[in-house]
Scaffold this active site. Structure first.
Site, PDB file in Angstrom:
ATOM      1  N   TYR B 149       0.780  -1.202  -0.178  1.00 46.83           N
ATOM      2  CA  TYR B 149      -0.069  -0.054  -0.165  1.00 46.83           C
ATOM      3  C   TYR B 149       0.926   1.319  -0.078  1.00 46.83           C
ATOM      4  CZ  TYR B 149      -3.616  -3.332   0.995  1.00 46.83           C
ATOM      5  OH  TYR B 149      -4.522  -4.238   1.040  1.00 46.83           O
ATOM      6  N   ASN B 172     -12.643  -0.398  -5.522  1.00 49.49           N
ATOM      7  CA  ASN B 172     -12.132  -0.712  -6.908  1.00 49.49           C
ATOM      8  C   ASN B 172     -13.596  -0.881  -7.221  1.00 49.49           C
ATOM      9  OD1 ASN B 172     -11.257  -1.279  -9.338  1.00 49.49           O
ATOM     10  ND2 ASN B 172      -9.788  -2.994  -8.413  1.00 49.49           N
ATOM     11  N   CYS B 180      -6.072  -4.694  -7.981  1.00 48.38           N
ATOM     12  CA  CYS B 180      -5.915  -4.479  -6.661  1.00 48.38           C
ATOM     13  C   CYS B 180      -5.339  -5.426  -5.817  1.00 48.38           C
ATOM     14  CB  CYS B 180      -7.150  -3.642  -6.101  1.00 48.38           C
ATOM     15  SG  CYS B 180      -8.616  -4.818  -6.004  1.00 48.38           S
ATOM     16  N   HIS B 181      -5.775  -6.741  -6.266  1.00 48.31           N
ATOM     17  CA  HIS B 181      -5.354  -7.761  -5.587  1.00 48.31           C
ATOM     18  C   HIS B 181      -3.715  -7.977  -5.478  1.00 48.31           C
ATOM     19  CE1 HIS B 181      -5.641  -9.429  -9.803  1.00 48.31           C
ATOM     20  NE2 HIS B 181      -4.595 -10.132  -9.442  1.00 48.31           N
ATOM     21  N   GLU B 209      -1.422 -16.275 -10.856  1.00 50.63           N
ATOM     22  CA  GLU B 209      -0.431 -15.168 -11.494  1.00 50.63           C
ATOM     23  C   GLU B 209       0.914 -15.614 -10.950  1.00 50.63           C
ATOM     24  OE1 GLU B 209      -1.701 -11.180 -10.424  1.00 50.63           O
ATOM     25  OE2 GLU B 209      -3.414 -11.475 -11.671  1.00 50.63           O
TER      26      GLU B 209
END
Lengths: 173, 214
Positions: B149, B172, B180-181, B209
């Protein structure tokens, strides 16, 4: 059988724009005294109302709500202006009254500048209440709703504004 | 106390009238015309939606206007998605899968690991400038990486706004599409996730990912 819906429905947002954009513009012009600033504030006001629109209930006083948002927008705008030292303290576009001698014109300009300065010196809430009452054709319940305050306090704000102006521009003698 | 009882001194009354009686009518008309154009550009007139019923993270709902996706949601029933969309945008979306085939198929392929970049247009103009800044910064995080963050706060030039960054990411409207993850807490923990399924979904997406082990 009538076509009247059972539940009171909200007017379409466009109808709100149609009905009130001119008067809200006039209000914002009176508060900012600058056509470009008033235009910016007008767009900001309606954009904020558009975003909040789904959350407003059908029995809301939409006119008062518009004034409430416009008053906040004008305030934010004034704060920003002051911080940037861009205060509009001069009157640029006063059209001289016809049939006045140059001396009379100077005197008139001085008076207008003095009154303008005095109005600008009023606290934001008093100035807003004053404009709503004098020029926007609003009654006290509406002014109270627009300023998020009681009717008594709305009345007091107008009263204070008028008292200050009256005090400063008493007729000598 | 009747404020109208005592009239104002005439010269004051005249001066006020001269100053505030009325703006230039041409300026009023111009402002109204500009307002109409401005609002037309800002108003989401019609929203369409579709559903991906069976993805690795459960049913996924997509809503879009003609500019792009305005909402992605998952882990909730369809009725809840519709109520939330109507509340946020002021219109209820129309079920129109044919309008969203491209968006839906790309998202599905991404969730199945068949493609690695989403590249779906979205429309977040209704958010505040700050929220948009945060989300656009998150959009820059490449797949396979995570930022904290604080990284995002620094990136947008507001290093102290760490908490506000967290809140903006939590709002979001188009998760996954704006990743945003990929923003996690500085202590190595996952942080929060407001998307459907909560942290379990965040973990699934990061596993997909290649950032985390299953």
């Amino acid at each position: 059988m009538t076509d009247k819906p059972l539940v009171e429905t909200k007017p379409p947002f466009d109808a709100l724009v149609e009905a009130h954009s001119a008067e809200i513009y006039r209000y914002l012009w009176r508060m900012t005294y600058n056509t470009t600033d008033a235009e910016d504030c007008l767009q900001d006001t309606f954009l904020r109302v558009l975003r909040a629109y789904p959350r407003l209930s059908a029995d809301s006083n939409f006119r008062a709500y518009l004034y409430k948002v416009a008053t906040n927008v004008a305030h934010t705008h004034a704060v920003r202006r002051n911080r940037q030292n861009h205060r509009h303290t001069e009157l640029l576009d006063i059209i001289p009254s016809p049939n006045l001698s140059p001396a009379e014109q100077t005197a008139e300009n001085e008076l207008l500048t003095a009154v303008f300065t005095a109005v600008n010196a009023l606290p934001h809430k008093q100035r807003a209440a004053f404009m709503m009452r004098q020029y926007q054709d609003m009654d006290y319940p509406e002014i109270a709703a627009a300023l998020d305050t009681s009717e008594d306090s709305a009345r007091a704000n107008v009263y204070q504004a008028l008292r200050k102006l009256r005090q400063q521009f008493q007729v000598e003698g | 106390m009747n404020t109208m009882k005592e009239p104002l001194p005439p010269h004051l009354e005249t001066a006020l009238q001269r100053l505030y009686a009325s703006p230039d009518p041409a300026a009023v008309a111009r402002a109204q015309a500009h307002l109409t154009r401005f609002l037309a550009g800002n108003q989401t007139l019609t929203l369409f939606y579709t559903i991906l019923p069976d993805t690795p993270i459960g049913p996924v709902y997509l809503a879009a206007n003609d500019k792009g996706l305005v909402s992605v949601d998952f882990g909730i029933p369809e009725t809840q998605f519709l109520t939330a969309t109507e509340k946020n945008f002021g219109v209820s979306p129309l079920y129109a899968p044919e309008k969203l085939t491209h968006h839906a198929s790309r998202l599905m392929q991404y969730l199945l690991g068949k493609i690695t970049s989403l590249d779906i247009p979205f429309d977040i103009h209704t958010l505040t400038p700050f929220q948009q800044q945060v989300l656009l910064a998150a959009l820059q995080i490449p797949r396979g990486q995570v930022y904290t963050y604080a990284d995002i706060a620094r990136k947008i030039g507001k290093p102290k706004a760490v908490r506000a960054v967290g809140q903006a990411l939590g709002r979001n409207p188009v998760p996954i599409v704006i990743p945003c993850h990929r923003v996690v807490a500085a202590n190595g923990k996952l942080g929060g996730y407001s998307g459907g399924g909560g942290l379990a979904t965040k973990r699934k997406l990061l596993v997909l990912e290649g950032v985390m082990m299953a």
